[in-house]
Design a protein around this motif. Structure first.
Motif, PDB file in Angstrom:
ATOM      1  N   TYR A   1       0.808  -1.240  -0.186  1.00  0.00           N
ATOM      2  CA  TYR A   1      -0.090  -0.192   0.032  1.00  0.00           C
ATOM      3  C   TYR A   1       0.830   1.351   0.072  1.00  0.00           C
ATOM      4  O   TYR A   1       0.667   2.132  -0.775  1.00  0.00           O
ATOM      5  CB  TYR A   1      -0.778   0.109   1.283  1.00  0.00           C
ATOM      6  CG  TYR A   1      -1.729   1.114   1.416  1.00  0.00           C
ATOM      7  CD1 TYR A   1      -3.152   1.260   0.928  1.00  0.00           C
ATOM      8  CD2 TYR A   1      -1.471   2.259   1.915  1.00  0.00           C
ATOM      9  CE1 TYR A   1      -3.911   2.284   1.055  1.00  0.00           C
ATOM     10  CE2 TYR A   1      -2.262   3.420   2.151  1.00  0.00           C
ATOM     11  CZ  TYR A   1      -3.511   3.226   1.940  1.00  0.00           C
ATOM     12  OH  TYR A   1      -4.196   4.574   1.700  1.00  0.00           O
ATOM     13  N   THR A   2       1.744   1.398   1.013  1.00  0.00           N
ATOM     14  CA  THR A   2       2.610   2.343   1.124  1.00  0.00           C
ATOM     15  C   THR A   2       3.541   2.914   0.002  1.00  0.00           C
ATOM     16  O   THR A   2       3.559   4.023  -0.511  1.00  0.00           O
ATOM     17  CB  THR A   2       3.432   2.344   2.372  1.00  0.00           C
ATOM     18  OG1 THR A   2       2.615   2.152   3.409  1.00  0.00           O
ATOM     19  CG2 THR A   2       4.474   3.634   2.551  1.00  0.00           C
ATOM     20  N   PRO A   3       4.134   1.895  -0.772  1.00  0.00           N
ATOM     21  CA  PRO A   3       4.937   2.461  -1.968  1.00  0.00           C
ATOM     22  C   PRO A   3       4.188   2.668  -3.132  1.00  0.00           C
ATOM     23  O   PRO A   3       4.634   3.228  -4.077  1.00  0.00           O
ATOM     24  CB  PRO A   3       5.805   1.215  -2.037  1.00  0.00           C
ATOM     25  CG  PRO A   3       5.286  -0.184  -1.398  1.00  0.00           C
ATOM     26  CD  PRO A   3       4.490   0.392  -0.200  1.00  0.00           C
ATOM     27  N   MET A   4       2.893   2.323  -3.025  1.00  0.00           N
ATOM     28  CA  MET A   4       2.083   2.625  -4.117  1.00  0.00           C
ATOM     29  C   MET A   4       1.409   4.118  -4.033  1.00  0.00           C
ATOM     30  O   MET A   4       0.432   4.359  -4.732  1.00  0.00           O
ATOM     31  CB  MET A   4       0.774   1.908  -4.422  1.00  0.00           C
ATOM     32  CG  MET A   4       1.475   0.174  -4.988  1.00  0.00           C
ATOM     33  SD  MET A   4       0.316  -0.907  -5.170  1.00  0.00           S
ATOM     34  CE  MET A   4      -0.242  -0.445  -6.706  1.00  0.00           C
ATOM     35  N   LEU A   5       1.764   4.908  -3.284  1.00  0.00           N
ATOM     36  CA  LEU A   5       1.076   6.139  -2.892  1.00  0.00           C
ATOM     37  C   LEU A   5       2.229   7.264  -3.284  1.00  0.00           C
ATOM     38  O   LEU A   5       3.538   7.027  -3.082  1.00  0.00           O
ATOM     39  CB  LEU A   5       0.901   6.410  -1.412  1.00  0.00           C
ATOM     40  CG  LEU A   5      -0.236   5.721  -0.697  1.00  0.00           C
ATOM     41  CD1 LEU A   5      -0.307   5.771   0.744  1.00  0.00           C
ATOM     42  CD2 LEU A   5      -1.777   5.931  -1.244  1.00  0.00           C
ATOM     43  N   GLN A   6       1.556   8.316  -3.642  1.00  0.00           N
ATOM     44  CA  GLN A   6       2.420   9.631  -3.882  1.00  0.00           C
ATOM     45  C   GLN A   6       2.938  10.305  -2.515  1.00  0.00           C
ATOM     46  O   GLN A   6       2.304   9.923  -1.388  1.00  0.00           O
ATOM     47  CB  GLN A   6       1.498  10.842  -4.800  1.00  0.00           C
ATOM     48  CG  GLN A   6       1.034  10.320  -6.029  1.00  0.00           C
ATOM     49  CD  GLN A   6       0.163  11.191  -6.848  1.00  0.00           C
ATOM     50  OE1 GLN A   6       0.661  12.459  -6.646  1.00  0.00           O
ATOM     51  NE2 GLN A   6      -0.831  10.765  -7.375  1.00  0.00           N
ATOM     52  N   ALA A   7       3.569  11.286  -2.627  1.00  0.00           N
ATOM     53  CA  ALA A   7       4.165  12.049  -1.573  1.00  0.00           C
ATOM     54  C   ALA A   7       2.619  12.662  -0.924  1.00  0.00           C
ATOM     55  O   ALA A   7       2.611  12.817   0.742  1.00  0.00           O
ATOM     56  CB  ALA A   7       5.104  13.052  -1.751  1.00  0.00           C
ATOM     57  N   ASN A   8       1.888  12.982  -1.358  1.00  0.00           N
ATOM     58  CA  ASN A   8       0.649  13.798  -0.729  1.00  0.00           C
ATOM     59  C   ASN A   8      -0.471  12.619  -0.612  1.00  0.00           C
ATOM     60  O   ASN A   8      -1.710  13.064  -0.220  1.00  0.00           O
ATOM     61  CB  ASN A   8      -0.090  14.586  -2.066  1.00  0.00           C
ATOM     62  CG  ASN A   8      -0.542  13.869  -3.209  1.00  0.00           C
ATOM     63  OD1 ASN A   8      -0.441  12.500  -3.401  1.00  0.00           O
ATOM     64  ND2 ASN A   8      -1.054  14.574  -4.193  1.00  0.00           N
ATOM     65  N   GLY A   9      -0.052  11.420  -0.565  1.00  0.00           N
ATOM     66  CA  GLY A   9      -0.887  10.572   0.075  1.00  0.00           C
ATOM     67  C   GLY A   9      -1.983   9.698  -0.846  1.00  0.00           C
ATOM     68  O   GLY A   9      -2.762   9.128  -0.443  1.00  0.00           O
ATOM     69  N   ARG A  10      -2.149  10.265  -2.213  1.00  0.00           N
ATOM     70  CA  ARG A  10      -2.876   9.708  -3.358  1.00  0.00           C
ATOM     71  C   ARG A  10      -2.334   8.679  -4.168  1.00  0.00           C
ATOM     72  O   ARG A  10      -1.003   8.468  -4.249  1.00  0.00           O
ATOM     73  CB  ARG A  10      -3.335  10.754  -4.239  1.00  0.00           C
ATOM     74  CG  ARG A  10      -3.855  12.071  -3.365  1.00  0.00           C
ATOM     75  CD  ARG A  10      -4.738  12.959  -4.449  1.00  0.00           C
ATOM     76  NE  ARG A  10      -5.659  12.241  -5.112  1.00  0.00           N
ATOM     77  CZ  ARG A  10      -6.285  13.136  -6.025  1.00  0.00           C
ATOM     78  NH1 ARG A  10      -5.989  14.371  -6.635  1.00  0.00           N
ATOM     79  NH2 ARG A  10      -7.255  12.361  -6.887  1.00  0.00           N
ATOM     80  N   PRO A  11      -3.033   7.834  -4.687  1.00  0.00           N
ATOM     81  CA  PRO A  11      -2.474   6.563  -5.322  1.00  0.00           C
ATOM     82  C   PRO A  11      -1.758   7.178  -6.580  1.00  0.00           C
ATOM     83  O   PRO A  11      -1.930   8.048  -7.249  1.00  0.00           O
ATOM     84  CB  PRO A  11      -3.699   5.836  -5.975  1.00  0.00           C
ATOM     85  CG  PRO A  11      -4.913   6.330  -4.984  1.00  0.00           C
ATOM     86  CD  PRO A  11      -4.352   7.551  -4.419  1.00  0.00           C
ATOM     87  N   ARG A  12      -0.752   6.278  -6.775  1.00  0.00           N
ATOM     88  CA  ARG A  12       0.210   6.654  -7.940  1.00  0.00           C
ATOM     89  C   ARG A  12      -0.395   6.235  -9.245  1.00  0.00           C
ATOM     90  O   ARG A  12      -0.462   4.940  -9.594  1.00  0.00           O
ATOM     91  CB  ARG A  12       1.443   6.029  -7.746  1.00  0.00           C
ATOM     92  CG  ARG A  12       2.290   6.515  -6.775  1.00  0.00           C
ATOM     93  CD  ARG A  12       3.789   5.814  -6.425  1.00  0.00           C
ATOM     94  NE  ARG A  12       4.493   5.587  -7.695  1.00  0.00           N
ATOM     95  CZ  ARG A  12       5.577   4.884  -7.712  1.00  0.00           C
ATOM     96  NH1 ARG A  12       5.820   4.332  -6.750  1.00  0.00           N
ATOM     97  NH2 ARG A  12       6.284   4.783  -8.545  1.00  0.00           N
TER      98      ARG A  12
END
Length: 260
Positions: A206-217
């Motif tokens: 979950y975590t590595p699939m997020l942008q720095a702003n917390g939205r999905p990549r």
């Protein structure tokens, strides 16, 4: 007077006749309640196949008849994120035997119900499971997903007590961004549960699939914004391979320290 006595004798005789005509068990105590139908025994979940999954389960059985996987391998089980993973069987060099048992649209609930057909026959040393995403999309709670996963774990460990289980956290897809709070809650519940049981791991994708702003990549997803593209699967492979390497290293170290 004689008429009254005669009337009482007649009434007494009629009462005695009526009493003789009624079965003896009806004379004692209140009337028995009517007979009720025997309770219907619950059907074991493995005995019932949801029509949506019948074709997939039949295909797995047919594949096993053509070539039965050797025991001691690794089973990847879960929803379409597993089913659509092209080349999965050859992407982990440290895993000699990989059995892919993903069926699209399935839930954690379904993986647990069909455990006897999806996992147990292969007697794997490791099960990697990805499910729960669709449960939340259908309105189930994080606690519901945890309950289904607990049933999965208990079913595997009851029949295969030496088999390790690794849960892939629910991925943060752009299409289901509104469910991110429930995804985080579910992942947290299952991670905590995994820490309390032996031979149980939690893999955070979950975590590595997020942008720095917390939205999905978004660049990790296909055009439907739900399923992974090649870059998404490459990330999964990297994270899982690292986890497997660390697990193998840790197991070897533990064995060395306990050796006489």
């Amino acid at each position: 007077m004689r008429k009254s006595i005669l009337l009482m004798v007649c009434l007494s005789g009629l009462a005695g006749l009526a009493s003789w005509a009624v079965p003896a068990r009806a004379q004692s105590g209140p009337a028995s309640p009517p007979l009720q139908a025997a309770p219907v025994l619950p059907i074991h979940p493995a005995m019932v196949v949801d029509p949506r999954w019948q074709a997939s389960l039949d295909a797995f059985a047919a594949a096993d008849e053509l070539r039965t996987p050797k025991p001691g391998g690794v089973v990847f089980v879960g929803s379409s994120s597993i089913r659509l993973w092209d080349g999965l069987e050859t992407q982990f060099s440290q895993l000699p035997v990989i059995v892919k048992r993903g069926f699209g649209g399935s839930r954690m609930l379904d993986c647990t119900q069909h455990l006897e057909r999806l996992v147990l026959p292969y007697k794997p040393r490791l099960v990697v499971v990805y499910a729960g995403d669709n449960d939340l999309a259908e309105g189930r709670s994080p606690e519901d997903v945890l309950a289904s996963f607990r049933g999965f774990v208990e079913g595997v460990q009851r029949e295969l007590p030496q088999t390790r289980i690794a849960y892939l956290s629910i991925k943060p897809s752009p299409l289901r961004e509104a469910l991110l709070p429930k995804m985080r809650a579910t992942n947290a519940l299952i991670e905590r549960y995994s820490q309390s049981r032996p031979l149980l791991d939690f893999i955070d994708i979950y975590t590595p699939m997020l942008q720095a702003n917390g939205r999905p990549r978004a660049e990790l997803f296909a055009a439907d914004a739900l399923h992974l593209n090649e870059a998404g699967y490459a990330l999964w492979q990297e994270v899982i391979a690292l986890h497997l390497h660390l697990a193998e290293t840790g197991a070897a170290a533990a064995a060395a320290t306990t050796a006489p």
